[in-house]
Write a protein that holds these residues in place. Structure first.
Motif, PDB file in Angstrom:
ATOM      1  N   TYR A   9      20.430 -14.601 -18.433  1.00  0.00           N
ATOM      2  CA  TYR A   9      21.652 -13.885 -18.786  1.00  0.00           C
ATOM      3  C   TYR A   9      22.500 -13.624 -17.539  1.00  0.00           C
ATOM      4  CZ  TYR A   9      18.462 -12.750 -22.647  1.00  0.00           C
ATOM      5  OH  TYR A   9      17.556 -12.819 -23.667  1.00  0.00           O
ATOM      6  N   PRO A  10      23.820 -13.530 -17.682  1.00  0.00           N
ATOM      7  CA  PRO A  10      24.686 -13.226 -16.541  1.00  0.00           C
ATOM      8  C   PRO A  10      24.685 -11.725 -16.236  1.00  0.00           C
ATOM      9  CG  PRO A  10      26.037 -13.459 -18.493  1.00  0.00           C
ATOM     10  CD  PRO A  10      24.612 -13.743 -18.926  1.00  0.00           C
ATOM     11  N   ILE A  11      23.491 -11.192 -16.076  1.00  0.00           N
ATOM     12  CA  ILE A  11      23.329  -9.745 -15.886  1.00  0.00           C
ATOM     13  C   ILE A  11      22.456  -9.463 -14.669  1.00  0.00           C
ATOM     14  CG2 ILE A  11      22.415  -7.603 -16.868  1.00  0.00           C
ATOM     15  CD1 ILE A  11      23.019  -8.652 -19.623  1.00  0.00           C
ATOM     16  N   LYS A 212      27.691  -3.778 -25.975  1.00  0.00           N
ATOM     17  CA  LYS A 212      27.991  -5.214 -26.083  1.00  0.00           C
ATOM     18  C   LYS A 212      29.478  -5.459 -25.842  1.00  0.00           C
ATOM     19  CE  LYS A 212      27.285  -9.067 -29.317  1.00  0.00           C
ATOM     20  NZ  LYS A 212      26.674  -9.454 -30.612  1.00  0.00           N
ATOM     21  N   GLU A 213      30.313  -4.589 -26.404  1.00  0.00           N
ATOM     22  CA  GLU A 213      31.767  -4.735 -26.259  1.00  0.00           C
ATOM     23  C   GLU A 213      32.190  -4.570 -24.801  1.00  0.00           C
ATOM     24  OE1 GLU A 213      30.521  -4.276 -30.148  1.00  0.00           O
ATOM     25  OE2 GLU A 213      30.229  -2.761 -28.570  1.00  0.00           O
ATOM     26  N   ASP A 214      31.561  -3.639 -24.086  1.00  0.00           N
ATOM     27  CA  ASP A 214      31.878  -3.425 -22.666  1.00  0.00           C
ATOM     28  C   ASP A 214      31.639  -4.699 -21.869  1.00  0.00           C
ATOM     29  OD1 ASP A 214      32.432  -0.696 -23.047  1.00  0.00           O
ATOM     30  OD2 ASP A 214      30.364  -0.104 -22.633  1.00  0.00           O
ATOM     31  N   ILE A 215      30.492  -5.305 -22.099  1.00  0.00           N
ATOM     32  CA  ILE A 215      30.109  -6.494 -21.328  1.00  0.00           C
ATOM     33  C   ILE A 215      31.011  -7.677 -21.675  1.00  0.00           C
ATOM     34  CG2 ILE A 215      28.271  -8.199 -21.010  1.00  0.00           C
ATOM     35  CD1 ILE A 215      26.290  -5.849 -21.183  1.00  0.00           C
ATOM     36  N   GLN A 216      31.297  -7.868 -22.947  1.00  0.00           N
ATOM     37  CA  GLN A 216      32.168  -8.971 -23.357  1.00  0.00           C
ATOM     38  C   GLN A 216      33.559  -8.815 -22.737  1.00  0.00           C
ATOM     39  OE1 GLN A 216      31.911  -8.787 -27.653  1.00  0.00           O
ATOM     40  NE2 GLN A 216      30.208 -10.250 -27.736  1.00  0.00           N
ATOM     41  N   ARG A 217      34.050  -7.590 -22.717  1.00  0.00           N
ATOM     42  CA  ARG A 217      35.378  -7.343 -22.152  1.00  0.00           C
ATOM     43  C   ARG A 217      35.404  -7.645 -20.659  1.00  0.00           C
ATOM     44  NH1 ARG A 217      38.624  -1.548 -22.114  1.00  0.00           N
ATOM     45  NH2 ARG A 217      40.565  -2.344 -21.208  1.00  0.00           N
ATOM     46  N   ALA A 218      34.337  -7.279 -19.959  1.00  0.00           N
ATOM     47  CA  ALA A 218      34.270  -7.539 -18.516  1.00  0.00           C
ATOM     48  C   ALA A 218      34.213  -9.036 -18.227  1.00  0.00           C
ATOM     49  CB  ALA A 218      33.059  -6.841 -17.914  1.00  0.00           C
ATOM     50  N   LEU A 219      33.432  -9.771 -19.006  1.00  0.00           N
ATOM     51  CA  LEU A 219      33.300 -11.214 -18.790  1.00  0.00           C
ATOM     52  C   LEU A 219      34.598 -11.938 -19.145  1.00  0.00           C
ATOM     53  CD1 LEU A 219      29.671 -11.769 -20.151  1.00  0.00           C
ATOM     54  CD2 LEU A 219      30.403 -11.723 -17.756  1.00  0.00           C
ATOM     55  N   LYS A 220      35.291 -11.443 -20.154  1.00  0.00           N
ATOM     56  CA  LYS A 220      36.578 -12.043 -20.513  1.00  0.00           C
ATOM     57  C   LYS A 220      37.671 -11.637 -19.519  1.00  0.00           C
ATOM     58  CE  LYS A 220      35.711 -12.336 -25.502  1.00  0.00           C
ATOM     59  NZ  LYS A 220      36.022 -11.761 -26.832  1.00  0.00           N
ATOM     60  N   ARG A 327      13.874  -6.368 -22.085  1.00  0.00           N
ATOM     61  CA  ARG A 327      14.312  -7.532 -22.846  1.00  0.00           C
ATOM     62  C   ARG A 327      15.007  -7.134 -24.144  1.00  0.00           C
ATOM     63  NH1 ARG A 327      12.846 -12.756 -22.249  1.00  0.00           N
ATOM     64  NH2 ARG A 327      11.067 -12.190 -20.938  1.00  0.00           N
ATOM     65  N   SER A 328      14.451  -6.177 -24.871  1.00  0.00           N
ATOM     66  CA  SER A 328      15.045  -5.789 -26.159  1.00  0.00           C
ATOM     67  C   SER A 328      16.399  -5.109 -25.963  1.00  0.00           C
ATOM     68  CB  SER A 328      14.102  -4.848 -26.926  1.00  0.00           C
ATOM     69  OG  SER A 328      13.992  -3.586 -26.279  1.00  0.00           O
ATOM     70  N   ILE A 329      16.547  -4.339 -24.886  1.00  0.00           N
ATOM     71  CA  ILE A 329      17.827  -3.687 -24.594  1.00  0.00           C
ATOM     72  C   ILE A 329      18.886  -4.731 -24.271  1.00  0.00           C
ATOM     73  CG2 ILE A 329      19.038  -2.226 -22.917  1.00  0.00           C
ATOM     74  CD1 ILE A 329      16.485  -0.496 -22.780  1.00  0.00           C
ATOM     75  N   VAL A 330      18.523  -5.698 -23.431  1.00  0.00           N
ATOM     76  CA  VAL A 330      19.479  -6.724 -23.006  1.00  0.00           C
ATOM     77  C   VAL A 330      19.888  -7.610 -24.177  1.00  0.00           C
ATOM     78  CG1 VAL A 330      19.739  -8.804 -21.589  1.00  0.00           C
ATOM     79  CG2 VAL A 330      18.749  -6.738 -20.609  1.00  0.00           C
ATOM     80  N   GLU A 331      18.951  -7.950 -25.031  1.00  0.00           N
ATOM     81  CA  GLU A 331      19.270  -8.823 -26.172  1.00  0.00           C
ATOM     82  C   GLU A 331      20.303  -8.182 -27.090  1.00  0.00           C
ATOM     83  OE1 GLU A 331      15.451  -9.688 -27.814  1.00  0.00           O
ATOM     84  OE2 GLU A 331      15.123 -11.424 -26.486  1.00  0.00           O
ATOM     85  N   LYS A 332      20.321  -6.849 -27.147  1.00  0.00           N
ATOM     86  CA  LYS A 332      21.299  -6.169 -27.999  1.00  0.00           C
ATOM     87  C   LYS A 332      22.639  -5.971 -27.279  1.00  0.00           C
ATOM     88  CE  LYS A 332      18.116  -3.996 -31.178  1.00  0.00           C
ATOM     89  NZ  LYS A 332      17.762  -2.796 -31.952  1.00  0.00           N
ATOM     90  N   LEU A 333      22.664  -6.280 -25.973  1.00  0.00           N
ATOM     91  CA  LEU A 333      23.911  -6.147 -25.215  1.00  0.00           C
ATOM     92  C   LEU A 333      24.681  -7.459 -25.165  1.00  0.00           C
ATOM     93  CD1 LEU A 333      22.816  -3.953 -22.175  1.00  0.00           C
ATOM     94  CD2 LEU A 333      24.177  -3.253 -24.155  1.00  0.00           C
ATOM     95  N   LEU A 334      24.070  -8.542 -25.655  1.00  0.00           N
ATOM     96  CA  LEU A 334      24.725  -9.857 -25.583  1.00  0.00           C
ATOM     97  C   LEU A 334      24.807 -10.511 -26.967  1.00  0.00           C
ATOM     98  CD1 LEU A 334      23.133 -11.221 -22.302  1.00  0.00           C
ATOM     99  CD2 LEU A 334      25.514 -10.568 -22.638  1.00  0.00           C
TER     100      LEU A 334
END
Length: 334
Positions: A9-11, A212-220, A327-334
């Motif tokens: 992941y890009p994290i 999830k929305e925070d991360i998507q916004r940052a990557l975009k 792993r479970s936390i990250v999977e729900k963030l992407l």
């Protein structure tokens, strides 16, 4: 970066000095993130030992984060005033005041440990390492990352020859990475917009990324990767106290504050009795203030007293609800 450092992941797991443990860093690496050792409070030998402990738990690459700073000049009068401001807390906890504060140069030993242990990535906060140190790291094939809180700092990181930059928004928990100007708290997405097109090196976004929305916004918004800390504090593998984890989960909106009181450096954490009472107090410069408050924080933890603990967390900690494995936390963030 994903291919080179075996990341799914890009994290990047935020270094979080004083919070990260070998088990936690290794768990993050094994879960597909880039694990990071927060070595800010360690000396060279301790840094080397920590790296070796992580290597026992994972074969994956990981980062070591170091504090860059000038050694403070000890002003006896300021030190005495800082001690006096802390005296009520020593009294309330039944502690003897810290009488001697010894500050020592540890940076060179940490760099040596990073090189000797062939660490994949070395990141920096509070400033830029010297050209000689950077060249030494590059000669040993070590990827370097700087921290910036303004456009000007991001440009300085690139000009120094570093490989990537962490853009730290004002929402971020823990210490501010500022080094070239007075404290500024620029929201992350504003900072991303300001930096876009100004530098060519990869951007890692940090600060307030808990959904999830925070991360998507940052990557975009121009970031090639994100760095998260607060959302991982409640992971099963994170070895902070239950008191700290519960404080993150129970935190409310606008309950964090920027304080100098614990370490002498501005840092965002949960507002409590200590931060309120120390708001206008004189504090010693880092790392002297950190030494003066160490026993206060340690005894508070042992007594289960959250009011005198430094519980670093981001401005959006109140949105952290997901517990479980890394792993479970990250999977729900992407």
């Amino acid at each position: 970066m994903l291919q080179t450092f075996d990341m799914t992941y890009p994290i990047i797991q935020a270094p979080m000095a004083g919070v990260t443990s070998p088990k936690f860093v290794a768990a993050c690496a094994e879960a597909g993130l880039l694990g990071s050792i927060g070595a800010g409070y360690l000396d060279g030998a301790q840094t080397k030992q920590f790296i070796q402990e992580v290597k026992k738990l994972t074969a994956k690459p990981f980062a070591v984060n170091l504090f860059v700073q000038e050694e403070p000049k000890i002003d006896i009068e300021v030190l005495q005033q800082a001690r006096m401001a802390l005296q009520p807390f020593y009294d309330e906890l039944g502690l003897s005041p810290v009488q001697s504060v010894v500050s020592k140069e540890v940076f060179a030993g940490q760099i040596q440990a990073v090189i000797e242990e062939q660490v994949a990535i070395c990141s920096f906060t509070f400033g830029l390492p010297s050209p000689e140190v950077l060249q030494q790291l590059k000669d040993n094939g070590i990827y370097t990352v700087g921290t910036a809180t303004t456009v000007e700092e991001a440009i300085l990181v690139e000009q120094a020859g570093m490989d990537a930059v962490v853009l730290q928004g004002g929402e971020a928990g823990g210490h501010r990475g500022s080094f070239s100007a007075p404290l500024q708290l620029i929201p992350l997405y504003d900072l991303l917009q300001q930096v876009a097109g100004q530098i060519a090196i990869p951007i890692i976004a940090a600060g307030g990324l808990v959904t999830k929305e925070d991360i998507q916004r940052a990557l975009k918004g121009g970031a090639q990767a994100v760095q998260i800390g607060t959302a991982l504090l409640v992971a099963d593998e994170c070895e902070i106290s239950p008191l700290y984890k519960n404080a993150v989960l129970a935190s409310k909106e606008q309950q964090t504050t920027i304080t100098l009181a614990f370490t002498g450096k501005p840092a965002r954490g949960l507002m409590n009795d200590f931060t309120k009472r120390m708001k206008d107090a004189i504090v010693a410069p880092y790392p002297l203030q950190n030494y003066l408050t160490t026993t206060i924080r340690k005894e508070s933890a042992e007594q289960g007293n959250a009011e005198y603990l430094s519980m670093w967390m981001g401005e959006k900690s109140y949105l952290v609800q997901q517990t479980g494995t890394v792993r479970s936390i990250v999977e729900k963030l992407l």
